[in-house]
Design an enzyme around this catalytic site. Structure first.
Site, mmCIF file in Angstrom:
data_model
loop_
_atom_site.group_PDB
_atom_site.id
_atom_site.type_symbol
_atom_site.label_atom_id
_atom_site.label_comp_id
_atom_site.label_asym_id
_atom_site.label_seq_id
_atom_site.Cartn_x
_atom_site.Cartn_y
_atom_site.Cartn_z
ATOM 1 N N ASP A 110 0.618 -1.108 0.332
ATOM 2 C CA ASP A 110 0.383 0.067 0.022
ATOM 3 C C ASP A 110 1.005 0.639 -0.222
ATOM 4 O OD1 ASP A 110 -2.765 1.826 0.873
ATOM 5 O OD2 ASP A 110 -3.178 -0.339 0.717
ATOM 6 N N HIS A 164 -3.777 6.139 3.499
ATOM 7 C CA HIS A 164 -4.400 5.358 3.478
ATOM 8 C C HIS A 164 -4.114 3.536 3.504
ATOM 9 C CE1 HIS A 164 -5.733 1.934 -0.087
ATOM 10 N NE2 HIS A 164 -6.152 3.266 -0.420
ATOM 11 N N SER A 487 -10.961 -0.767 -1.212
ATOM 12 C CA SER A 487 -9.968 -0.442 -0.109
ATOM 13 C C SER A 487 -9.859 -0.749 0.628
ATOM 14 C CB SER A 487 -8.828 0.552 -0.438
ATOM 15 O OG SER A 487 -8.001 1.183 -1.513
#
Length: 678
Positions: A110, A164, A487
């Site tokens: 990620d 994220h 996600s």
């Protein structure tokens, strides 16, 4: 940059050393030297390299012995807690084996991670499992511990600059952290699905974009480091052929080592044929709602209350009504641009201290209102189900509510309103697949149902990087925040049925159903698929004998695809837990599926088949109708015949095959659809 994929690692390590790749590269180059051209060399878990090439040079490499595929390195995108309670995994549900949980290593590919987050504390955890071979190479001021046991990056630092990666890692395996909230919203405990599992972070995204050449490097490391599971919330907007897809390629080699890769299905919904994660060895996850919905309200001057979507933590002055102004009445642009509050259209003098109304659906109204000093913004939205975090008092309304707002605005000379803070409500309709979640059918392998499963992906509260702003226009810094996307669904990953009446795209939206992590620990029967069973599947997708031999990594034998006379059956022969087939419109069909199940429940048990179907368009027959087992790990094969007189164009019908032994319910969707222009 092009990726040159060469299959599995050779038994002779020297053949896959960097010098070997440089030698191959030099043969194809027309001008520059190989060392200048080489970007990355993959030689730990699979064989290949990335290099800067001209189109002609890439064509030269394609024809060379041992090369499986050559393709441009695409730029992929990040597919951007109450959710675990909603799917049944409450804090009171203890792990079956706590030592096994702490022995689990999850690789998160990620945007990096924020190691100082409370979600990654290592209180009570012993040293990393002995199988761990990785390193903590996160750069300056980056520290690992017995929770976050490893980090690698293609950048200067593995620190998460956008939040994220921190969010997805904590959703999967964050520790239990009490009293978390987003400015008072959704207060409670934040935790991952396996709080005692270890995390290894691989940073491949500096912002929301991620290079395939870097993603392959992360997989190459993660497989070799000894992770047990890889979660990757990254993908393209559409599916590409598997030999041109870096994640499909790398996850195949992870599968060879017994490592499951979980990938987000994509955020390109709600159109059909948009699912980007299509390889059968990938576990592809769609995004669904939970029973927590976050909404906001505006009180109009006439006392009417309108409800819309927003995560708004800004309270306006209590008991005070603010003037309402339509964008087209406070602008120096054309009427169409003005009413939409497009960039640089609003007049600050006419908007300051007022609530501005913007008839747009792309979110620019909120940023423009903030820029010119409005106290609030009310806008139209095309999203029925998404609440965005707002940098000011703002609400987005669906068409019906927005038209009611316009009606009031036009009914009085001095319209007024006030915006309340957002609140959480109980959503009894959940779970429903979210509008942005990518849908099937699978455009690459039509008989492999994708996505595989649905899991919570809307307004998920989890850890965040305090180094990252909440959004482009919201510079507040937080330790926990809401994010939405497949996600967020990806790290949650057996399934329970979902209601097709609330999900018009049915199995194309949610696959086998909604995640049920508790029942998944005791499934009764499982569908096992080995590497060898994928090889005929690759034949049917057009791979050559030479390509498949390279992918297998066995230099001693050359694989041969079955002759065409033996390949009349579709890829539905793959031992996949779902059964899906595309048929021609308005023509009778008869399709056979063969499947093998393995008993992992009770040694002596008998399962009886039942077919549940809501459609008279198909008939499903199972043979035999019962399976009797005498021992654990015993295998039994059965066949499923699906017949129909013909389906109209662009239609989908489905049934469910359920095996039941009195305790375990083993359910497989059976889907028949007509081909369309996906």
């Amino acid at each position: 940059v092009y990726i040159v994929y060469m299959g599995s690692i050779s038994e002779e390590y020297s053949l896959t050393s960097e010098s070997y790749h440089i030698d191959i590269l030099q043969q194809a180059l027309q001008g520059s030297t190989a060392k200048e051209s080489l970007v990355r060399s993959y030689r730990k878990s699979f064989n290949g390299f990335a290099a800067r090439l001209t189109e002609k040079e890439s064509e030269n490499l394609k024809s060379m012995k041992g090369v499986v595929s050559v393709f441009p390195s695409r730029t992929l995108e990040l597919q951007t807690t109450r959710s675990w309670d909603f799917i049944g995994l409450t804090e009171s549900v203890a792990p079956i084996n706590s030592s096994a949980e702490s022995n689990l290593i999850i690789g998160v590919i990620d945007s990096g991670i924020w190691p100082e987050s409370p979600s990654f504390n290592d209180y009570g955890l012993g040293p990393p499992p002995k199988k761990w071979k990785g390193v903590c190479n996160g750069g300056k001021n980056f520290t690992c511990n017995n929770k976050l046991i490893g980090a690698r990056t293609v950048f200067v630092s593995a620190l998460d600059e956008i939040g994220h990666g921190t969010h997805t890692a904590s959703t999967a395996a964050g520790r239990i952290v009490d009293h978390t909230s987003f400015y008072g919203l959704a207060e409670g405990s934040a935790r991952g699905g396996v709080p005692s599992a270890r995390i290894a972070a691989y940073k491949v995204c500096g912002d929301s974009q991620c290079q395939e050449s870097d993603i392959l490097a992360a997989f190459d490391d993660a497989i070799d480091d000894g992770v047990d599971l890889i979660t990757v919330s990254i993908g393209g907007s559409r599916a590409v052929h598997m030999y041109l897809d870096s994640i499909a390629i790398a996850s195949f080699h992870a599968m060879q080592k017994g490592i499951l890769t979980v990938q987000s299905a994509g955020n390109s919904g709600s159109d059909g044929g948009t699912v980007a994660s299509v390889a059968p060895w990938l576990f592809s996850v769609a995004a669904s709602t939970t029973d927590r919905r976050i909404l906001d309200k505006v009180v109009l001057g006439n006392g009417k209350l309108l409800v819309g979507n927003s995560i708004n933590t800004f309270g306006l002055k209590k008991g005070y009504m603010y003037p309402l102004v339509f964008g087209k009445q406070a602008s120096h642009c054309s009427e169409s641009s003005a009413k939409s509050c497009l960039s640089d259209c609003l007049d600050a003098e006419l908007v300051k201290g007022k609530i501005v109304v913007c008839d747009n659906v792309d979110g620019t109204g909120v940023s423009e209102g903030l820029k010119v000093g409005a106290v609030g913004v009310l806008a139209r939205t095309s999203d029925d189900d998404i609440s965005h975090i707002s940098p000011m008092a703002a609400i987005e309304f669906k068409t019906h509510e927005f038209e009611a707002l316009l009606s009031y605005l036009n009914s009085t000379k001095a319209p007024k309103a006030t915006i309340l803070k957002s609140e959480s409500i109980n959503d009894t309709a959940a779970p429903v697949v979210v509008s942005f979640s990518s849908r099937g059918p699978n455009t690459i392998a039509s008989d492999i149902l994708k996505p595989d499963i649905a899991a919570p992906g809307l307004n998920i509260l989890a850890a965040f990087s305090p180094d990252a702003p909440i959004s482009d226009y919201d510079t507040r810094k937080v330790n926990y925040t809401f994010l939405s996307g497949t996600s967020m669904a990806c790290p949650h990953v057996a399934a329970r049925p979902m209601n097709p009446s609330q999900n018009p795209d049915s199995e194309f939206a949610y696959g086998s159903g909604h995640l049920d992590p508790v029942k998944a620990t005791n499934p009764g029967l499982v569908y096992e698929t080995t590497q060898d069973e994928y090889l005929p599947f690759l034949c049917k997708l057009g791979y050559t004998n030479q390509q498949i031999t390279a992918i297998m990594g066995d230099n001693k034998t050359t694989f041969s695809c079955p002759k065409k006379s033996n390949t009349s059956s579709s890829p539905n022969d793959l031992n996949y837990p779902s059964m899906s087939v595309s048929v021609n419109p308005d023509k009778p069909f008869s399709v056979n599926f063969s499947r093998t199940v393995t008993n992992v429940g009770v040694a002596k048990s008998t399962y009886t088949a039942k077919v549940v179907s809501g459609s008279k368009s198909i008939k499903v027959r199972v043979s035999p109708i019962s399976l009797s087992f005498m021992s654990l790990n015993e295998k039994k094969t059965f066949s499923v015949n699906v017949v129909g007189k013909g389906l109209s164009a662009s239609s989908l019908v489905s049934a469910a095959l359920v095996w039941f032994d009195g305790v375990h319910t083993v359910r497989s969707p059976v889907v028949v659809y007509t081909s369309s222009d996906y």
